[in-house]
Design a protein around this motif. Structure first.
Motif, PDB file in Angstrom:
ATOM      1  N   THR A 198      57.349  52.622 143.412  1.00  0.00           N
ATOM      2  CA  THR A 198      57.026  53.237 144.805  1.00  0.00           C
ATOM      3  C   THR A 198      58.564  52.917 145.927  1.00  0.00           C
ATOM      4  N   VAL A 199      59.318  52.263 145.208  1.00  0.00           N
ATOM      5  CA  VAL A 199      60.892  51.990 145.264  1.00  0.00           C
ATOM      6  C   VAL A 199      61.892  52.893 144.992  1.00  0.00           C
ATOM      7  N   SER A 200      62.717  53.726 146.737  1.00  0.00           N
ATOM      8  CA  SER A 200      63.667  54.787 146.011  1.00  0.00           C
ATOM      9  C   SER A 200      64.591  53.573 145.682  1.00  0.00           C
ATOM     10  N   THR A 201      65.734  52.763 145.751  1.00  0.00           N
ATOM     11  CA  THR A 201      66.385  51.765 144.933  1.00  0.00           C
ATOM     12  C   THR A 201      66.439  51.874 143.423  1.00  0.00           C
ATOM     13  N   ASN A 202      65.430  51.929 142.587  1.00  0.00           N
ATOM     14  CA  ASN A 202      65.146  51.307 141.756  1.00  0.00           C
ATOM     15  C   ASN A 202      65.222  53.313 140.611  1.00  0.00           C
ATOM     16  N   ASN A 203      65.749  52.160 139.950  1.00  0.00           N
ATOM     17  CA  ASN A 203      66.447  53.317 138.707  1.00  0.00           C
ATOM     18  C   ASN A 203      64.785  53.489 137.971  1.00  0.00           C
ATOM     19  N   PHE A 204      65.337  54.612 136.327  1.00  0.00           N
ATOM     20  CA  PHE A 204      63.468  54.820 136.118  1.00  0.00           C
ATOM     21  C   PHE A 204      63.906  54.454 134.492  1.00  0.00           C
ATOM     22  N   GLU A 205      64.319  53.043 134.539  1.00  0.00           N
ATOM     23  CA  GLU A 205      64.403  52.280 133.491  1.00  0.00           C
ATOM     24  C   GLU A 205      63.124  51.640 133.701  1.00  0.00           C
ATOM     25  N   ASN A 206      62.390  51.192 132.422  1.00  0.00           N
ATOM     26  CA  ASN A 206      61.213  50.090 132.044  1.00  0.00           C
ATOM     27  C   ASN A 206      61.196  48.563 132.677  1.00  0.00           C
ATOM     28  N   ARG A 207      60.545  47.827 132.977  1.00  0.00           N
ATOM     29  CA  ARG A 207      60.157  46.847 133.663  1.00  0.00           C
ATOM     30  C   ARG A 207      61.372  45.891 133.076  1.00  0.00           C
ATOM     31  N   THR A 208      61.429  46.001 131.855  1.00  0.00           N
ATOM     32  CA  THR A 208      62.208  45.388 131.229  1.00  0.00           C
ATOM     33  C   THR A 208      64.028  45.326 130.987  1.00  0.00           C
ATOM     34  N   GLY A 209      63.832  46.843 132.000  1.00  0.00           N
ATOM     35  CA  GLY A 209      65.793  47.383 131.805  1.00  0.00           C
ATOM     36  C   GLY A 209      65.951  48.447 130.210  1.00  0.00           C
ATOM     37  N   ILE A 210      65.074  48.917 129.537  1.00  0.00           N
ATOM     38  CA  ILE A 210      65.500  49.670 128.538  1.00  0.00           C
ATOM     39  C   ILE A 210      65.230  50.881 129.421  1.00  0.00           C
ATOM     40  N   PRO A 211      66.123  51.826 129.327  1.00  0.00           N
ATOM     41  CA  PRO A 211      66.533  53.137 129.541  1.00  0.00           C
ATOM     42  C   PRO A 211      66.006  54.305 128.400  1.00  0.00           C
ATOM     43  N   ASN A 212      65.180  53.742 127.473  1.00  0.00           N
ATOM     44  CA  ASN A 212      64.385  55.217 126.907  1.00  0.00           C
ATOM     45  C   ASN A 212      62.988  54.630 126.712  1.00  0.00           C
ATOM     46  N   TRP A 213      62.425  54.806 126.993  1.00  0.00           N
ATOM     47  CA  TRP A 213      61.110  54.394 126.924  1.00  0.00           C
ATOM     48  C   TRP A 213      59.647  55.213 127.178  1.00  0.00           C
ATOM     49  N   ASP A 214      58.871  55.102 126.245  1.00  0.00           N
ATOM     50  CA  ASP A 214      57.895  55.897 126.450  1.00  0.00           C
ATOM     51  C   ASP A 214      56.454  55.134 128.155  1.00  0.00           C
ATOM     52  N   VAL A 215      56.591  56.491 128.824  1.00  0.00           N
ATOM     53  CA  VAL A 215      56.013  56.301 130.111  1.00  0.00           C
ATOM     54  C   VAL A 215      54.426  55.859 129.913  1.00  0.00           C
ATOM     55  N   THR A 216      53.358  57.135 129.544  1.00  0.00           N
ATOM     56  CA  THR A 216      52.515  56.691 128.099  1.00  0.00           C
ATOM     57  C   THR A 216      52.076  57.599 127.301  1.00  0.00           C
ATOM     58  N   THR A 217      51.123  57.516 125.918  1.00  0.00           N
ATOM     59  CA  THR A 217      50.830  58.397 124.961  1.00  0.00           C
ATOM     60  C   THR A 217      49.841  58.596 125.002  1.00  0.00           C
ATOM     61  N   GLY A 218      49.848  59.722 124.267  1.00  0.00           N
ATOM     62  CA  GLY A 218      48.574  61.342 124.206  1.00  0.00           C
ATOM     63  C   GLY A 218      47.525  61.098 125.360  1.00  0.00           C
ATOM     64  N   ALA A 219      48.391  61.720 125.891  1.00  0.00           N
ATOM     65  CA  ALA A 219      48.159  62.200 127.460  1.00  0.00           C
ATOM     66  C   ALA A 219      47.594  63.826 127.122  1.00  0.00           C
ATOM     67  N   ASP A 220      46.378  64.018 127.865  1.00  0.00           N
ATOM     68  CA  ASP A 220      45.779  65.261 127.301  1.00  0.00           C
ATOM     69  C   ASP A 220      45.802  66.551 128.695  1.00  0.00           C
TER      70      ASP A 220
END
Length: 313
Positions: A121-143
């Motif tokens: 919800t914070v528009s100044t954040n980038n799209f890395e995960n919480r620990t600063g990793i740029p390539n990450w699985d947002v969610t798995t096994g989505a139906d």
């Protein structure tokens, strides 16, 4: 006079015989009706008990969903364990209750569908995960993809390419990797405007161009409120998908993603998401599929039902 007397006696005898026959017939008919009524009442009683079991089981499953959603939110496994334990406890009590009448009942949890909500919800954040990793699985096994909306803008002035350096959302089919889709937030011309490029693995590219702060809504099929035909690929997503962000440092903005899944999310919740810091993640039971079994000498049935969570719970 003798003949008249004999005829009278004959008529009287015949009348008596007919009366006896009618009485016997009436008794037989009444006996048959009484027997049928007893059988019908017996069948209806068992059928009613089976219906009672069906209704009670569905009610208890729904209660177990509500309890899990209100008290066990941290992870998929916590939710699943809560529902399974509640159903097992009720089955034990129900089996004892119905056994008193010579009836056997069981309820088996076949699958549990969760709704996962991932958001920033914070528009100044980038799209890395919480620990600063740029390539990450947002969610798995989505139906099912219920919501996928992003407000994005470029974070850096250097150009990127869709061959691997642009911010990318990957929809990877877990059973058929060739049915994988890529959504690139393109910056090949170093323009401030956002160009969104969509491509199926090995297929042609389609694109739409939006504003510098682009509203990408895949589930609505729009870019900045305007229909974008490139987003129609969402309707073609079939089966189970992993959703991944790549090159997350290249963009800034917010996102709101909701998916359902019957799989247990094996990703590190602590590593990718926060409870206060962003991005945030929560999960809830969406529905539970159960098999119900009722057995009696006069009636047997097995059925599978899907019990949905109550609205707002």
């Amino acid at each position: 006079m003798a003949n008249v007397s004999e005829r009278g006696q004959i008529i009287l005898v015949v009348g008596l015989v007919l009366a006896v026959m009618f009485v016997a017939l009436a008794l037989l008919l009444n006996t048959a009706i009484y027997t049928e009524n007893l059988a019908t009442r017996s069948d209806n009683s068992v059928s009613g008990t089976a219906g009672e079991f069906n209704r009670d089981a569905i009610t208890e499953v729904q209660k177990s969903i509500s309890y899990a959603n209100q008290n066990n939110n941290p992870s998929d496994s916590d939710l699943e364990l809560s529902v399974q334990s509640s159903v097992d406890d009720w089955e034990f009590l129900a089996a004892r209750h119905y056994a008193r009448n010579g009836q056997s009942v069981s309820i088996t949890v076949d699958s549990i569908s969760k709704e996962r909500h991932i958001r920033q919800t914070v528009s100044t954040n980038n799209f890395e995960n919480r620990t600063g990793i740029p390539n990450w699985d947002v969610t798995t096994g989505a139906d099912e993809l219920r919501t996928f909306q992003m407000d994005v803008r470029h974070n850096v002035s250097d150009v990127c390419t869709t061959t691997g350096t642009c911010f990318t959302v990957v929809f990877e089919n877990t059973t058929n990797p060739s049915d994988t889709w890529y959504l690139y937030v393109d910056n090949e011309t170093a323009s401030t405007n956002v160009k969104v490029v969509v491509q199926q693995q090995g297929g042609p590219q389609e694109s739409c161009t939006g504003d510098a702060n682009a509203d990408i809504n895949l589930t609505e099929g729009t870019l900045d409120g305007t229909p974008c035909t490139a987003f129609s690929f969402v309707d073609e997503l079939d089966g189970s998908y992993d959703i991944r962000f790549e090159n997350g440092a290249k963009v800034l903005g917010t996102y709101d993603i909701r998916v359902t899944s019957t799989e247990t999310d094996t990703e590190s919740i602590t590593q990718n998401y926060g409870t206060v810091s962003e991005p945030q993640y929560d999960t809830r039971i969406d529905s539970v599929a159960v098999s119900l079994d009722f057995r009696h000498a006069d009636l047997q049935f097995t059925k599978t039902v899907t019990v949905a969570a109550e609205e707002g719970v």
